[in-house]
Design a protein around this motif. Sequence first.
Motif, mmCIF file in Angstrom:
data_model
loop_
_atom_site.group_PDB
_atom_site.id
_atom_site.type_symbol
_atom_site.label_atom_id
_atom_site.label_comp_id
_atom_site.label_asym_id
_atom_site.label_seq_id
_atom_site.Cartn_x
_atom_site.Cartn_y
_atom_site.Cartn_z
ATOM 1 N N ARG A 36 0.864 -1.179 0.000
ATOM 2 C CA ARG A 36 0.000 0.000 0.000
ATOM 3 C C ARG A 36 0.903 1.232 0.000
ATOM 4 N NH1 ARG A 36 -5.427 -0.206 -0.533
ATOM 5 N NH2 ARG A 36 -5.880 1.042 1.276
ATOM 6 N N ARG A 37 0.474 2.274 -0.754
ATOM 7 C CA ARG A 37 1.214 3.534 -0.786
ATOM 8 C C ARG A 37 0.242 4.671 -0.495
ATOM 9 N NH1 ARG A 37 6.224 4.902 -1.917
ATOM 10 N NH2 ARG A 37 6.616 2.980 -3.071
ATOM 11 N N CYS A 38 0.707 5.614 0.333
ATOM 12 C CA CYS A 38 -0.097 6.770 0.728
ATOM 13 C C CYS A 38 0.070 7.889 -0.293
ATOM 14 C CB CYS A 38 0.352 7.252 2.105
ATOM 15 S SG CYS A 38 -0.527 8.716 2.682
ATOM 16 N N ALA A 39 -1.043 8.411 -0.773
ATOM 17 C CA ALA A 39 -0.996 9.552 -1.691
ATOM 18 C C ALA A 39 -0.702 10.840 -0.935
ATOM 19 C CB ALA A 39 -2.313 9.674 -2.456
ATOM 20 N N GLY A 40 -0.948 10.849 0.370
ATOM 21 C CA GLY A 40 -0.703 12.040 1.175
ATOM 22 C C GLY A 40 0.769 12.286 1.438
ATOM 23 N N CYS A 41 1.465 11.291 1.972
ATOM 24 C CA CYS A 41 2.880 11.473 2.320
ATOM 25 C C CYS A 41 3.821 10.721 1.387
ATOM 26 C CB CYS A 41 3.132 11.076 3.771
ATOM 27 S SG CYS A 41 3.031 9.299 4.095
ATOM 28 N N PRO A 53 0.000 4.393 8.185
ATOM 29 C CA PRO A 53 0.470 4.354 9.567
ATOM 30 C C PRO A 53 1.431 5.489 9.911
ATOM 31 C CG PRO A 53 1.639 2.737 8.266
ATOM 32 C CD PRO A 53 0.585 3.336 7.370
ATOM 33 N N TYR A 54 1.818 6.300 8.910
ATOM 34 C CA TYR A 54 2.751 7.402 9.139
ATOM 35 C C TYR A 54 2.034 8.734 9.312
ATOM 36 C CZ TYR A 54 5.816 3.760 7.482
ATOM 37 O OH TYR A 54 6.456 2.556 7.325
ATOM 38 N N CYS A 55 1.058 9.018 8.428
ATOM 39 C CA CYS A 55 0.375 10.321 8.502
ATOM 40 C C CYS A 55 -1.124 10.179 8.769
ATOM 41 C CB CYS A 55 0.621 11.130 7.230
ATOM 42 S SG CYS A 55 -0.274 10.536 5.768
ATOM 43 N N TRP A 56 -1.609 8.966 8.848
ATOM 44 C CA TRP A 56 -2.999 8.642 9.153
ATOM 45 C C TRP A 56 -3.971 8.965 8.024
ATOM 46 C CZ3 TRP A 56 -3.265 5.386 13.019
ATOM 47 C CH2 TRP A 56 -2.241 5.414 13.961
ATOM 48 N N SER A 57 -3.470 9.309 6.864
ATOM 49 C CA SER A 57 -4.341 9.558 5.721
ATOM 50 C C SER A 57 -5.061 8.274 5.309
ATOM 51 C CB SER A 57 -3.525 10.074 4.531
ATOM 52 O OG SER A 57 -4.322 10.130 3.372
ATOM 53 N N GLU A 58 -6.269 8.430 4.831
ATOM 54 C CA GLU A 58 -7.009 7.296 4.291
ATOM 55 C C GLU A 58 -6.884 7.240 2.766
ATOM 56 O OE1 GLU A 58 -10.994 7.254 5.802
ATOM 57 O OE2 GLU A 58 -10.312 7.202 7.879
#
Length: 141
Positions: A36-41, A53-58
């Motif tokens: 999984r990759r976060c688009a936020g961070c 789990p790093y910035c809590w973005s969904e």
Amino acid sequence: MSADRTAGGPRFDLPEPDAFTRPYWDAAGEGRLLIRRCAGCGRAHHYPREFCPYCWSEDVGWERASGRATLYTWSVVHRNDLPPFGGRVPYVAAVVDLAEGPRMMTEVVECAHGDLRIGMGLTVTFREAGEEAVPVFRPAG
């Protein structure tokens, strides 16, 4: 883990996919490892979660991993009383660093125990586990 009683008693190595993790298990069955990759961070993570789990973005999505990893640490397991692990001993329980960044618990296969080295290159392969396939790693090369 699932306790499958249809094939000679309980099994403790069987994944229990749900609606959220189904893409992960389907990809594994096709020989692909997903993270999984976060688009936020922008950070990748593993095991699959619905939030970063790093910035809590969904705002996270599935991404195909390269399948490359390095060995972070391992332990040779000589005794395990949970089925079917007892029939596999000795086996190598390991933690690997995926090329994309996340750290993952897994198993190292197709490698003599004396040849294991921290930092050694590994590549993903898959083992059948009931109706699913689970990612394990073998030496790259």
